[in-house]
Design a protein around this motif. Sequence first.
Motif, PDB file in Angstrom:
ATOM      1  N   TRP A  48       0.839  -1.198   0.000  1.00 40.50           N
ATOM      2  CA  TRP A  48       0.000   0.000   0.000  1.00 40.50           C
ATOM      3  C   TRP A  48       0.879   1.254   0.000  1.00 40.50           C
ATOM      4  CZ3 TRP A  48       0.455  -3.432   4.023  1.00 40.50           C
ATOM      5  CH2 TRP A  48       0.904  -2.952   5.250  1.00 40.50           C
ATOM      6  N   ASN A  49       0.301   2.365  -0.472  1.00 45.76           N
ATOM      7  CA  ASN A  49       1.078   3.568  -0.776  1.00 45.76           C
ATOM      8  C   ASN A  49       1.776   4.170   0.431  1.00 45.76           C
ATOM      9  OD1 ASN A  49      -0.076   3.089  -3.236  1.00 45.76           O
ATOM     10  ND2 ASN A  49      -1.197   5.013  -3.372  1.00 45.76           N
ATOM     11  N   SER A  50       1.182   4.089   1.607  1.00 37.37           N
ATOM     12  CA  SER A  50       1.731   4.780   2.773  1.00 37.37           C
ATOM     13  C   SER A  50       2.687   3.916   3.600  1.00 37.37           C
ATOM     14  CB  SER A  50       0.589   5.263   3.684  1.00 37.37           C
ATOM     15  OG  SER A  50      -0.109   4.148   4.228  1.00 37.37           O
ATOM     16  N   LEU A  51       2.963   2.701   3.159  1.00 35.65           N
ATOM     17  CA  LEU A  51       3.789   1.798   3.961  1.00 35.65           C
ATOM     18  C   LEU A  51       5.198   2.355   4.154  1.00 35.65           C
ATOM     19  CD1 LEU A  51       4.178  -0.959   5.362  1.00 35.65           C
ATOM     20  CD2 LEU A  51       4.941  -1.846   3.158  1.00 35.65           C
ATOM     21  N   HIS A  52       5.665   2.332   5.405  1.00 38.77           N
ATOM     22  CA  HIS A  52       7.031   2.689   5.753  1.00 38.77           C
ATOM     23  C   HIS A  52       7.692   1.515   6.487  1.00 38.77           C
ATOM     24  CE1 HIS A  52       5.662   6.722   4.829  1.00 38.77           C
ATOM     25  NE2 HIS A  52       6.879   7.214   5.041  1.00 38.77           N
ATOM     26  N   LEU A  53       9.011   1.445   6.394  1.00 39.20           N
ATOM     27  CA  LEU A  53       9.755   0.452   7.155  1.00 39.20           C
ATOM     28  C   LEU A  53       9.671   0.753   8.651  1.00 39.20           C
ATOM     29  CD1 LEU A  53      13.055   0.006   5.085  1.00 39.20           C
ATOM     30  CD2 LEU A  53      10.900  -1.215   4.877  1.00 39.20           C
ATOM     31  N   PHE A  54      10.033  -0.249   9.453  1.00 41.79           N
ATOM     32  CA  PHE A  54      10.076  -0.067  10.901  1.00 41.79           C
ATOM     33  C   PHE A  54      11.426   0.483  11.367  1.00 41.79           C
ATOM     34  CE2 PHE A  54       6.188  -1.889  10.811  1.00 41.79           C
ATOM     35  CZ  PHE A  54       6.084  -3.272  10.833  1.00 41.79           C
ATOM     36  N   SER A  55      12.429   0.457  10.494  1.00 40.42           N
ATOM     37  CA  SER A  55      13.790   0.827  10.892  1.00 40.42           C
ATOM     38  C   SER A  55      14.342   1.901   9.959  1.00 40.42           C
ATOM     39  CB  SER A  55      14.724  -0.385  10.838  1.00 40.42           C
ATOM     40  OG  SER A  55      14.260  -1.414  11.662  1.00 40.42           O
ATOM     41  N   PRO A  56      15.283   2.719  10.445  1.00 37.32           N
ATOM     42  CA  PRO A  56      15.981   3.653   9.562  1.00 37.32           C
ATOM     43  C   PRO A  56      16.717   2.909   8.450  1.00 37.32           C
ATOM     44  CG  PRO A  56      16.381   4.188  11.863  1.00 37.32           C
ATOM     45  CD  PRO A  56      15.701   2.848  11.844  1.00 37.32           C
ATOM     46  N   ALA A  57      17.053   3.614   7.394  1.00 39.46           N
ATOM     47  CA  ALA A  57      17.654   2.993   6.217  1.00 39.46           C
ATOM     48  C   ALA A  57      18.918   2.211   6.550  1.00 39.46           C
ATOM     49  CB  ALA A  57      17.956   4.061   5.164  1.00 39.46           C
ATOM     50  N   ALA A  58      19.785   2.786   7.382  1.00 43.08           N
ATOM     51  CA  ALA A  58      21.061   2.138   7.686  1.00 43.08           C
ATOM     52  C   ALA A  58      20.885   0.796   8.373  1.00 43.08           C
ATOM     53  CB  ALA A  58      21.920   3.055   8.550  1.00 43.08           C
ATOM     54  N   PHE A  59      19.719   0.560   8.988  1.00 43.27           N
ATOM     55  CA  PHE A  59      19.451  -0.700   9.678  1.00 43.27           C
ATOM     56  C   PHE A  59      18.464  -1.555   8.889  1.00 43.27           C
ATOM     57  CE2 PHE A  59      20.978   2.214  12.861  1.00 43.27           C
ATOM     58  CZ  PHE A  59      21.855   1.440  13.605  1.00 43.27           C
ATOM     59  N   SER A  60      18.365  -1.309   7.589  1.00 40.20           N
ATOM     60  CA  SER A  60      17.455  -2.063   6.724  1.00 40.20           C
ATOM     61  C   SER A  60      18.175  -2.491   5.455  1.00 40.20           C
ATOM     62  CB  SER A  60      16.232  -1.205   6.372  1.00 40.20           C
ATOM     63  OG  SER A  60      15.577  -0.737   7.521  1.00 40.20           O
ATOM     64  N   SER A  61      19.425  -2.881   5.618  1.00 38.78           N
ATOM     65  CA  SER A  61      20.292  -3.092   4.463  1.00 38.78           C
ATOM     66  C   SER A  61      20.601  -4.559   4.227  1.00 38.78           C
ATOM     67  CB  SER A  61      21.614  -2.336   4.663  1.00 38.78           C
ATOM     68  OG  SER A  61      21.372  -0.954   4.859  1.00 38.78           O
ATOM     69  N   LEU A  62      20.850  -4.899   2.968  1.00 41.93           N
ATOM     70  CA  LEU A  62      21.337  -6.207   2.590  1.00 41.93           C
ATOM     71  C   LEU A  62      22.865  -6.223   2.670  1.00 41.93           C
ATOM     72  CD1 LEU A  62      19.055  -7.107  -0.461  1.00 41.93           C
ATOM     73  CD2 LEU A  62      18.775  -7.724   1.941  1.00 41.93           C
ATOM     74  N   PRO A  63      23.469  -7.407   2.681  1.00 41.86           N
ATOM     75  CA  PRO A  63      24.923  -7.481   2.833  1.00 41.86           C
ATOM     76  C   PRO A  63      25.664  -6.744   1.715  1.00 41.86           C
ATOM     77  CG  PRO A  63      23.985  -9.619   2.218  1.00 41.86           C
ATOM     78  CD  PRO A  63      22.850  -8.748   2.603  1.00 41.86           C
ATOM     79  N   GLY A  64      26.687  -6.003   2.120  1.00 43.15           N
ATOM     80  CA  GLY A  64      27.570  -5.364   1.158  1.00 43.15           C
ATOM     81  C   GLY A  64      27.195  -3.975   0.725  1.00 43.15           C
ATOM     82  N   ARG A  65      25.972  -3.541   0.999  1.00 43.50           N
ATOM     83  CA  ARG A  65      25.511  -2.255   0.472  1.00 43.50           C
ATOM     84  C   ARG A  65      24.513  -1.634   1.432  1.00 43.50           C
ATOM     85  NH1 ARG A  65      25.578   2.582  -2.011  1.00 43.50           N
ATOM     86  NH2 ARG A  65      23.805   2.985  -3.385  1.00 43.50           N
ATOM     87  N   LEU A  66      24.920  -0.557   2.115  1.00 39.82           N
ATOM     88  CA  LEU A  66      23.997   0.161   2.987  1.00 39.82           C
ATOM     89  C   LEU A  66      22.876   0.788   2.171  1.00 39.82           C
ATOM     90  CD1 LEU A  66      26.262   2.049   5.561  1.00 39.82           C
ATOM     91  CD2 LEU A  66      24.637   0.207   6.055  1.00 39.82           C
ATOM     92  N   MET A  67      21.673   0.701   2.684  1.00 37.17           N
ATOM     93  CA  MET A  67      20.575   1.413   2.049  1.00 37.17           C
ATOM     94  C   MET A  67      20.785   2.910   2.275  1.00 37.17           C
ATOM     95  SD  MET A  67      16.455   1.336   2.833  1.00 37.17           S
ATOM     96  CE  MET A  67      16.211  -0.386   2.354  1.00 37.17           C
ATOM     97  N   PRO A  68      20.784   3.717   1.221  1.00 39.86           N
ATOM     98  CA  PRO A  68      20.944   5.162   1.420  1.00 39.86           C
ATOM     99  C   PRO A  68      19.737   5.756   2.127  1.00 39.86           C
ATOM    100  CG  PRO A  68      20.428   4.688  -0.876  1.00 39.86           C
ATOM    101  CD  PRO A  68      20.641   3.364  -0.205  1.00 39.86           C
ATOM    102  N   LYS A  69      19.964   6.796   2.881  1.00 43.11           N
ATOM    103  CA  LYS A  69      18.868   7.477   3.576  1.00 43.11           C
ATOM    104  C   LYS A  69      17.936   8.113   2.549  1.00 43.11           C
ATOM    105  CE  LYS A  69      18.010  11.093   7.040  1.00 43.11           C
ATOM    106  NZ  LYS A  69      17.078  10.260   7.830  1.00 43.11           N
ATOM    107  N   GLN A  70      16.649   8.043   2.801  1.00 48.12           N
ATOM    108  CA  GLN A  70      15.666   8.674   1.925  1.00 48.12           C
ATOM    109  C   GLN A  70      15.446  10.107   2.384  1.00 48.12           C
ATOM    110  OE1 GLN A  70      11.863   6.702   1.768  1.00 48.12           O
ATOM    111  NE2 GLN A  70      11.122   7.945   0.067  1.00 48.12           N
ATOM    112  N   PRO A  71      15.666  11.077   1.532  1.00 49.73           N
ATOM    113  CA  PRO A  71      15.504  12.472   1.945  1.00 49.73           C
ATOM    114  C   PRO A  71      14.121  12.734   2.550  1.00 49.73           C
ATOM    115  CG  PRO A  71      16.534  12.360  -0.212  1.00 49.73           C
ATOM    116  CD  PRO A  71      16.106  10.963   0.131  1.00 49.73           C
ATOM    117  N   GLY A  72      14.119  13.343   3.726  1.00 47.37           N
ATOM    118  CA  GLY A  72      12.875  13.724   4.375  1.00 47.37           C
ATOM    119  C   GLY A  72      12.152  12.612   5.095  1.00 47.37           C
TER     120      GLY A  72
END
Length: 357
Positions: A48-72
């Motif tokens: 659904w359109n409003s879904l957000h993760l439960f964790s900040p980007a840096a703690f929602s990453s796959l191995p080898g590549r940090l998820m970049p922070k989403q502006p705002g």
Amino acid sequence: MSEQHTQVVIVGGGQSGLAAGYHLRRRGVDFVVLDAQATAGGAWQHTWNSLHLFSPAAFSSLPGRLMPKQPGEEYPTAGHVVEYLSDYESRYELPVRRPVQVLGVHRDGQFLRVDTDSGAWRARAVISATGTWSRPFLPAVPGRADYEGRQLHTISYRRPQDFAGRRVIVVGGGNSGAQIAADLAYDTELTWVTQRPPRFLADDIDGRALFDAATARRRALDEGRTDSGGVAALGDIVAVPSVWAARDAGLLKTSPMFVRLDRDGAVWADGTRAPADAVIWCTGFRPALSHMSPLGLRGPRGHIATQGTRCLEEPRLHLLGYGDWTGPASATLIGAGRPARDAAREIAGLVGMSSLG
């Protein structure tokens, strides 16, 4: 159709399949990823359109590549996750073929044969990483077939504007039920129905703490210590900002589960009725494992017995991303990497021994 060969076939190109590909590539194992989706992003592209993760980007990453922070955004949106997974796939040049529908996995002597709608593959090992999103669960509630309003599952819900001014019943006391109820709380006549009173986690608990709790529980069980209860001991609902707001505004009141539906809506045991234009079933999913049926591995309730990620009855098969039984929090972004690493290590040993045999 032609038959192709590789050392490992990964079934599913979502987060778990990509994490497995990353670790197999690092170990020099030849593999292919077969994904039923038309585009990259796994199940995240269907939320659904409003879904957000439960964790900040840096703690929602796959191995080898940090998820970049989403502006705002402190907690990234599902769209941001889709972009991240697409970039991850490209960055590591993972050999994903799509759309490919896997029809069945069969034993074929020293190989496993993976039949698809575009031909067959023969491999030394198979990783099943199909997740659960394609197999929504709908409870057998009396009268469900008689109800004349609109019925949909979590997977089909997109935005509150589609229900503005309507009478809507949301069924389910987990995160999906809470977030969709919060989405609808302002512009609909909402009835939120749960099996038991909702248990909100403390407002400062997010996906990082949940992963730690799941990992600690798994470690305790492996070491024969008392079961800590893991995530379930903390509560059922992560209070993301949209849920905080609706809860604190007094808009997230719940009703107990009704006993049946009739043509107009829900009916409770005491005769109370709630007419409804729509019922949204936020009632979870089941593992998508039908492609494993030819192997005859499923036990009680469709469960496949594993040790870690490895299938006990078929050691050439590993399962990733189906919940705690395939690794602590393995169905989450933060939890996908460790089971994928463990599976890749075992498979590298297996295919290495096979090549020497």
